[in-house]
Design an enzyme around this catalytic site. Structure first.
Site, mmCIF file in Angstrom:
data_model
loop_
_atom_site.group_PDB
_atom_site.id
_atom_site.type_symbol
_atom_site.label_atom_id
_atom_site.label_comp_id
_atom_site.label_asym_id
_atom_site.label_seq_id
_atom_site.Cartn_x
_atom_site.Cartn_y
_atom_site.Cartn_z
ATOM 1 N N ASP A 64 0.868 -1.169 0.000
ATOM 2 C CA ASP A 64 0.000 0.000 0.000
ATOM 3 C C ASP A 64 0.913 1.229 0.000
ATOM 4 O O ASP A 64 2.136 1.120 0.114
ATOM 5 C CB ASP A 64 -0.979 -0.008 1.179
ATOM 6 C CG ASP A 64 -2.218 0.848 0.876
ATOM 7 O OD1 ASP A 64 -2.178 1.624 -0.107
ATOM 8 O OD2 ASP A 64 -3.215 0.751 1.599
HETATM 9 C C1 BGC Z 1 -5.054 3.241 -0.038
HETATM 10 C C2 BGC Z 1 -5.196 2.220 -1.137
HETATM 11 C C3 BGC Z 1 -5.075 2.893 -2.474
HETATM 12 C C4 BGC Z 1 -3.739 3.609 -2.546
HETATM 13 C C5 BGC Z 1 -3.499 4.291 -3.867
HETATM 14 C C6 BGC Z 1 -3.813 4.098 -0.214
HETATM 15 O O1 BGC Z 1 -3.813 5.165 0.667
HETATM 16 O O2 BGC Z 1 -5.025 2.580 1.198
HETATM 17 O O3 BGC Z 1 -6.410 1.548 -1.016
HETATM 18 O O4 BGC Z 1 -5.192 1.941 -3.492
HETATM 19 O O5 BGC Z 1 -3.707 4.601 -1.524
HETATM 20 O O6 BGC Z 1 -4.325 5.362 -4.059
#
Ligand code: BGC
Length: 763
Positions: free
Chosen positions: A294
């Protein structure tokens, strides 16, 4: 010596990762792709390999805190040097073509980028938020929405969505409740499977499909006190029996990628967990795709206190099976050194690169890196066909919670209707959080929908006190108005002069989503006061709820005659809701989540364990309850009404004894006892009475949505086999344990016809 040990460890890890080949991914010629991957890999330098594991967001759209040291210029140079394997947040056929050209034309090997975006419930055409869509209990509907979303997103040059989000959630304080399918692993798994199929289709190389990503692995929905990014403490049985099933369903559906999670799981960050990523995902489940971290979840191991710096974090993440580093700068800055120092074996990096290149080949990016970047195709965005699909999804996601004296459906003529509340007039709130490229204010508002569908009724609107003030956006905190009451008396006056009031209440869409945890889940601002003021002068009140999580609505449930749960339903929200309000569509959704009476009940879920003191048999205080509030939900999981009524009768089991390899056929007769046609979601629950570990009081094991004409009956049948009774128990493996079971077939998790059966001891 240390190096030798590391190599052995590594061989072990890779062996585990390769243990059980492919239940997944697409219909491509895998051996052909493998040969091409190996040929390419053999030409790559170490830093080029590490480049494939490196992902950045565009600098102009950030979906997390901006990291240091990377600006547009350095990013441009790095892509050209082959030091970036993927980008997120670049959209538009022209923009994606341009950035792809940097990689393909300028880097030494011309390896195309894989371009990603959070396409969660639509790209420009917005579908209901996933929690809402789960209320339809129609996996086919979710598949269709994801198909449309992929068609739009792939038209702007995107190859990969960070969806579906399949985290089971039990705590309404958590803002990300809206992104998943609610509290139940069975329903969650069905929706997860369907969404992967919708995004990926049958062939990843088709230009209208995109790679999906099952996230967040794992247990993100179990963060303590519902506070985003917080710690997770979870027992093995809950992890396996509740958290894993939707993820496993994604693997079964052939999902191309996984995303790990920000949170720790029992003190180890998910990103550093070999158990999750190597033993379970790549080992036991045979997942052959790749795992992306993530947003900086590798770097966040430093503040988690399990790595002194990003170098150690990179070591832990790659060892644990995190293949791609999103926005962390941890791999690109440290892996080369770690390999040169003999701390990380290059074979581990090769394994990650192979996985990533394989998906790029499957997407067809090596055949034509620009095939997704075709401005001609962009005309599908928000086309009529997609909007029609969004309307269908909107109305099928609505749950009728209360309808005293048949206040609904409303007549289409002769009624004076007051439409009240800022949310009723909003063309933006229904678009929901995580809305990709939805155009601001592009939804059909509730007011517009009522005007479109309401025939010759007189329709007047009063906003009431403003709900929010100031900037509303994905990245900023929302300001709720708590000082300015103006608009209250106008709303009350309009209500007093009308036959019926339709009032929209609940949450702004920016109250839910990432980083939006709340300690108070009741209606905010002047909403409760507005409702009570209106109710004082007109008792014919229909509440339309708009919300991204379960909210506290006790007073409303007690007093107003009609409540319709409408979540954040997307581009066509207003039309979909109005069709329900005026009876063009008979609502049939059921709650995918228990509605609490108080935030203090959280986490609240129907499939809890029994406790040693579940009832107050002796009438004393020493039992599992609250002294100031019922412990039961206000509305249980699976609950929802219709404009007609259904009768359940004739529960029959083909046998009361199940043996290994056998099955029980469960039948029940459902009759539409009302005057209009309607759909009913018939639900099957079981309880395993005695196990090697304590078992839930109820578990959903099947459901079917049927349509019945007035007075029509249908026999619904379910099959139960030993497989359906398996769980992860004391033996630490999935198996069914002999003994007695209860079973229910009913309209929700709290009601139903009951029977019982026995699973006979197996030889
Ligand atoms: C979120 C993810 C997301 C990623 C990219 C993160 O902060 O937890 O779910 O896909 O950002 O935007």
């Amino acid at each position: 010596m240390k190096k030798q040990f590391l190599s052995l460890l590594l061989l072990g890890l890779i062996a585990v990762a390769c243990q059980k080949p492919g239940t997944n991914t697409t219909s491509q010629n895998d051996s052909g792709i493998n040969t091409k991957v190996e040929a390419l890999l053999s030409k790559m330098t170490l830093i080029e390999k590490i480049g494939q594991l490196n992902q950045y967001s565009s600098r102009w759209e950030l979906t997390g805190p901006a990291p240091e040291g990377v600006d547009s210029m350095s990013l441009y140079n790095m892509v050209k040097e082959g030091k970036v394997g993927s980008m997120l947040n670049v959209t538009g056929a022209n923009a994606t073509r341009k950035i792809q050209a940097w990689a393909v034309d300028s880097s030494r090997l011309g390896i195309p980028l894989i371009l990603a975006y959070d396409v969660i419930h639509g790209y420009e055409t917005m579908f209901p938020i996933p929690l809402a869509e789960a209320a339809s209990w129609e996996p086919e509907l979710a598949k269709k929405s994801s198909r449309v979303a992929a068609t739009e997103a792939s038209a702007v040059g995107l190859h990969w969505t960070f969806a579906p989000m399949v985290d089971i959630a039990r705590d309404a304080r958590w803002g990300r409740f809206m992104e998943g399918s609610g509290e139940d692993p069975y329903l969650g798994a069905k929706m997860a499977y369907a969404r992967v199929k919708g995004f990926q289709g049958d062939d990843l190389s088709d230009e209208t499909t995109m790679a999906a990503c099952a996230k967040h692995f794992a247990a993100y929905g179990f963060i303590e006190s519902g506070r985003d990014y917080n710690t997770v403490q979870i027992g093995d049985p809950t992890l396996h029996n509740i958290v894993f099933p939707p993820f496993k369903a994604c693997v079964d559906a052939g999902v191309a990628t996984f995303m790990n999670a920000f949170n720790t799981v029992n003190e180890t960050p998910a990103t550093a967990s070999s158990y999750l990523q190597r033993d379970i995902l790549k080992g036991e489940w045979g997942f052959e795709g790749f795992v992306v971290s993530d947003w900086n979840s590798i770097g966040e191991m430093v503040p988690h206190g399990v790595a002194v710096d990003k170098k150690e974090a990179a070591y832990k993440a790659i060892t644990a099976g995190s293949d791609m580093d999103m926005e962390g700068n941890a791999y690109i800055n440290n892996l080369e050194e770690l390999v040169n120092e003999g701390k990380v074996d290059e074979a581990l990096i090769d394994d990650a690169v192979r996985r990533i290149l394989t998906i790029k080949f499957k997407l067809g990016l090596f055949d034509d890196p620009y095939k997704y970047c075709n401005p001609e195709r962009e005309k599908v965005l928000r086309c009529d066909e997609h909007l029609a699909a969004a309307k269908e999804a909107a109305k099928r996601s609505i749950v009728l919670l209360k309808n005293e004296n048949d206040l609904l459906p409303l007549k289409k003529d002769g009624l004076k209707i007051a439409v009240i509340g800022e949310l009723a007039g909003s063309k933006d709130v229904p678009l929901g959080s995580w809305r990709a490229k939805a155009i601001t204010n592009s939804a059909v508002s509730l007011l517009e929908g009522i005007k479109n569908v309401g025939g010759s009724s007189s329709i007047r609107f009063a906003q009431g006190p403003a709900y929010t003030e100031g900037l509303r956006s994905f990245t900023t905190e929302l300001n709720i108005n708590t000082t300015d009451r103006s608009g209250m008396s106008e709303a009350r006056l309009l209500a007093s002069k009308s036959d019926v009031v339709v009032i929209a209440l609940g949450e702004d869409c920016w109250q839910s989503g990432e980083g939006r945890s709340q300690t108070d889940i009741s209606m905010k601002g002047f909403q409760q006061e507005l409702l009570e003021e209106v109710y004082k002068v007109n008792k014919n009140v229909v509440v339309v709820l708009m919300n991204g999580r379960p909210i506290e609505i006790n007073w409303m449930a007690e007093n107003v005659p009609a409540i319709v749960e409408c979540w954040h339903l997307g581009s066509e929200a207003g039309n979909g809701i109005a069709e329900v309000l005026f009876g063009d569509y008979n609502p049939a959704g059921k709650l995918p989540v228990s509605f609490p009476r108080a935030v203090g009940q959280q986490p609240l879920y129907y499939n809890h364990l029994h406790t040693g003191r579940a009832t107050n048999g002796e009438g004393n205080v020493f039992w599992s309850h609250y002294t100031d509030q019922s412990k039961e939900p206000l509305y249980p999981f699976g609950y929802g009404l219709s404009y007609t009524t259904f009768d359940y009768s004739n529960l029959k089991l083909s046998t009361n004894e199940l043996t290994e390899g056998g099955k029980i056929v469960v039948e029940a007769t459902i009759t539409n006892t009302g005057n209009v046609a309607g759909e009913e979601i018939v639900q099957l629950y079981i309880r395993d009475l005695v196990g090697s570990i304590s078992r839930p009081v109820k578990e959903l094991k099947g459901f079917e949505k049927i349509k019945l004409e007035p007075k029509e009956s249908k026999v619904v049948s379910f099959e139960i086999t030993t497989k359906d009774l398996e769980f992860y128990g004391a033996s630490k493996e999935w198996k069914a344990e002999p003994g007695d079971f209860n079973l229910w077939v009913g309209p929700n998790s709290a009601e139903g016809m009951a029977a019982s059966f026995t699973l006979k001891k197996m030889n």
